[in-house]
Each structure stands twice: as structure tokens, then as C-alpha cells.
Motif scaffolding. Structure first.
Motif, PDB file in Angstrom:
ATOM      1  N   GLU A  23       0.949  -1.191   0.077  1.00  0.00           N
ATOM      2  CA  GLU A  23       0.126  -0.049  -0.087  1.00  0.00           C
ATOM      3  C   GLU A  23       0.700   1.331   0.067  1.00  0.00           C
ATOM      4  O   GLU A  23       1.843   1.292   0.741  1.00  0.00           O
ATOM      5  N   VAL A  24       0.287   2.180  -0.839  1.00  0.00           N
ATOM      6  CA  VAL A  24       1.287   3.731  -0.784  1.00  0.00           C
ATOM      7  C   VAL A  24       0.051   4.672  -0.804  1.00  0.00           C
ATOM      8  O   VAL A  24      -1.237   4.612  -0.909  1.00  0.00           O
ATOM      9  N   VAL A  25       0.684   5.762  -0.850  1.00  0.00           N
ATOM     10  CA  VAL A  25      -0.045   7.226  -0.726  1.00  0.00           C
ATOM     11  C   VAL A  25       0.275   7.853  -1.949  1.00  0.00           C
ATOM     12  O   VAL A  25       1.682   8.230  -2.057  1.00  0.00           O
ATOM     13  N   VAL A  26      -0.613   7.959  -3.079  1.00  0.00           N
ATOM     14  CA  VAL A  26      -0.148   8.943  -4.181  1.00  0.00           C
ATOM     15  C   VAL A  26      -0.545  10.379  -3.768  1.00  0.00           C
ATOM     16  O   VAL A  26      -1.691  10.563  -3.539  1.00  0.00           O
ATOM     17  N   GLU A  27       0.437  11.100  -3.935  1.00  0.00           N
ATOM     18  CA  GLU A  27       0.147  12.671  -3.719  1.00  0.00           C
ATOM     19  C   GLU A  27       0.921  13.285  -4.886  1.00  0.00           C
ATOM     20  O   GLU A  27       1.978  13.634  -5.044  1.00  0.00           O
ATOM     21  N   GLU A  28      -0.128  13.606  -5.722  1.00  0.00           N
ATOM     22  CA  GLU A  28       0.506  14.449  -7.119  1.00  0.00           C
ATOM     23  C   GLU A  28      -0.776  15.546  -7.176  1.00  0.00           C
ATOM     24  O   GLU A  28      -1.686  15.276  -7.183  1.00  0.00           O
ATOM     25  N   LYS A  29      -0.142  16.697  -7.069  1.00  0.00           N
ATOM     26  CA  LYS A  29      -0.849  17.707  -7.619  1.00  0.00           C
ATOM     27  C   LYS A  29      -2.140  17.947  -6.278  1.00  0.00           C
ATOM     28  O   LYS A  29      -1.659  18.002  -5.104  1.00  0.00           O
ATOM     29  N   GLU A  30      -3.292  18.230  -6.721  1.00  0.00           N
ATOM     30  CA  GLU A  30      -4.375  18.173  -5.703  1.00  0.00           C
ATOM     31  C   GLU A  30      -4.974  16.823  -5.280  1.00  0.00           C
ATOM     32  O   GLU A  30      -5.835  16.555  -4.932  1.00  0.00           O
ATOM     33  N   THR A  31      -4.386  15.650  -5.769  1.00  0.00           N
ATOM     34  CA  THR A  31      -4.559  14.298  -5.494  1.00  0.00           C
ATOM     35  C   THR A  31      -3.933  13.966  -4.412  1.00  0.00           C
ATOM     36  O   THR A  31      -2.755  13.897  -4.193  1.00  0.00           O
ATOM     37  N   ARG A  32      -4.686  13.241  -3.640  1.00  0.00           N
ATOM     38  CA  ARG A  32      -4.110  12.367  -2.281  1.00  0.00           C
ATOM     39  C   ARG A  32      -4.933  11.150  -2.308  1.00  0.00           C
ATOM     40  O   ARG A  32      -6.190  11.332  -1.831  1.00  0.00           O
ATOM     41  N   GLU A  33      -4.354   9.851  -2.835  1.00  0.00           N
ATOM     42  CA  GLU A  33      -5.199   8.820  -2.547  1.00  0.00           C
ATOM     43  C   GLU A  33      -4.298   7.414  -2.169  1.00  0.00           C
ATOM     44  O   GLU A  33      -3.329   7.655  -2.493  1.00  0.00           O
ATOM     45  N   ARG A  34      -5.022   6.466  -1.644  1.00  0.00           N
ATOM     46  CA  ARG A  34      -4.432   5.355  -1.375  1.00  0.00           C
ATOM     47  C   ARG A  34      -4.288   4.487  -2.797  1.00  0.00           C
ATOM     48  O   ARG A  34      -5.144   4.623  -3.523  1.00  0.00           O
ATOM     49  N   ALA A  35      -3.219   3.638  -2.906  1.00  0.00           N
ATOM     50  CA  ALA A  35      -3.142   2.687  -3.973  1.00  0.00           C
ATOM     51  C   ALA A  35      -2.269   1.579  -3.656  1.00  0.00           C
ATOM     52  O   ALA A  35      -1.797   1.632  -2.482  1.00  0.00           O
ATOM     53  N   TRP A  36      -2.054   0.917  -4.412  1.00  0.00           N
ATOM     54  CA  TRP A  36      -1.519  -0.308  -4.230  1.00  0.00           C
ATOM     55  C   TRP A  36      -0.693  -0.616  -5.298  1.00  0.00           C
ATOM     56  O   TRP A  36      -0.756  -0.615  -6.565  1.00  0.00           O
ATOM     57  N   ILE A  37       0.923  -0.836  -5.087  1.00  0.00           N
ATOM     58  CA  ILE A  37       1.897  -1.228  -6.241  1.00  0.00           C
ATOM     59  C   ILE A  37       2.342  -2.467  -5.964  1.00  0.00           C
ATOM     60  O   ILE A  37       2.744  -3.334  -4.917  1.00  0.00           O
TER      61      ILE A  37
END
Length: 186
Positions: free
Chosen positions: A168-182
Motif C-alpha cells: 500500500e502507498v499514498v499517491v500525492e500528486e498535485k491536488e490528488t491524495r489517494e491510497r493505491a497499491w503497487i
């Protein structure tokens, strides 16, 4: 504008494409389409999609598919990775390919210019995320794959992927902050 449709979305991007000699761009792009096309067809995912189901992005593309593709998402990623490995063994060094891939499910809509909506935006944020790029660089592998938290949850419930192979990771790009899985397979 077209109507909203709930779709599976996959984005594929050639890592470091801009650093490649422009002379090899056509060969590298042709290899990408061949590798992903063969993997899609071998997993019963129609590759010759109707208009607006696949769009080129220069150094990659996105593919829209019916939501049932979620049952084959891990098989598709494994097949792409195998095709990539075969290609890279045979290709000259300057034509070897490293890929970032992302997968999400959600609502899509087309306007006069192409794909639009918050869910396609999230797909592209995953694909271009710093965390996915860092994972690819640190892993030394030829590909990296991120899947959104909702798609990961659905795929795990449907036993379409091996949960232990993902972190599990947290994607923080521009105005996006979402959990994701790699996908993290040693």
C-alpha cells in the motif's frame, strides 16, 4: 459529450521515453503496442477496440475495457511483463523498454477533445506518480504497476490478484491524495 460509462482503465507509459534517441522512438512505440496487444489478446481482452477505447499519448496510451477485465488484471500485467522481458532480451540496448502501468475503475466520459472526468484523472495521477516512479527506479525491474485502492479491493474480493504481492502507498500528486497499491514481487 458522451454518456457516462463505468469502465476499467489501464494506462501504460514508457519510462524515460524523452531521454531516448528520437531515432528509436518509432521502434520502441511499435514494440510497446505489440507487447501489450499480445498480452491483451492472450487474456481475452479485445485489443482492436472500438473508437475511443484506446488513445495514444506519445510515450504510452490508455485503454478502456469493460469492467469484467478486473478479473484478469493481474494476468494481464504478468503477460505484459513476460512480453517485455522477451523483448528486452532480444532488443538492442537503445530499444529496451521500461514501463509504468496503472489500473483504475470508474466513470469515464468523452468530450470533443478526448477522455474526461475525475476517474481518468486519477488513473493518470497514478501512472505519473512520484511513488510509482521511485518504486520502478529502486526495484531495478523492467516494469512497475499501480492499482487504485477501490480496484485493488474489488480484485482481491474476486480473487483476481494475489494481495500479498502488493504494498500500500499514498499517491500525492498535485491536488490528488489517494491510497493505491503497487505490485511488489521480489
Amino acid at each position: 459529450m458522451t454518456e457516462l460509462a463505468y469502465m476499467a482503465m489501464m494506462g501504460v507509459d514508457i519510462a524515460g521515453f524523452g531521454r531516448l534517441d528520437p531515432y528509436v522512438h518509432p521502434a520502441v512505440r511499435a514494440s510497446l503496442y505489440r507487447i501489450v496487444g499480445e498480452a491483451a489478446e492472450s487474456n481475452a481482452i479485445p485489443w482492436d477496440q472500438p473508437e475511443k477505447r484506446r488513445e495514444d499519448r506519445g510515450d504510452g496510451f490508455y485503454l478502456l475495457a469493460d469492467i469484467g477485465v478486473i478479473d484478469r488484471v493481474e494476468d494481464l500485467v504478468v503477460a505484459i511483463d513476460a512480453g517485455l522481458r522477451r523483448h528486452n532480451r532480444r532488443a538492442p540496448a537503445e530499444q529496451r523498454v521500461t514501463l509504468r502501468m496503472a489500473f483504475h475503475t470508474g466513470f469515464v466520459q468523452h468530450d470533443e477533445e478526448g477522455l474526461t472526468g475525475p476517474d481518468p484523472l486519477l488513473l493518470f495521477r497514478l501512472l505519473d506518480s512520484k511513488v510509482l516512479k521511485e518504486h520502478l527506479a529502486e526495484s531495478g525491474r523492467q516494469s512497475a504497476f499501480a492499482i487504485s485502492a477501490p480496484a485493488h479491493h474489488a480484485a482481491v474480493q474476486r480473487r483476481a490478484l494475489t494481495a500479498a504481492d502488493y504494498v500500500e502507498v499514498v499517491v500525492e500528486e498535485k491536488e490528488t491524495r489517494e491510497r493505491a497499491w503497487i505490485r511488489h514481487v521480489p
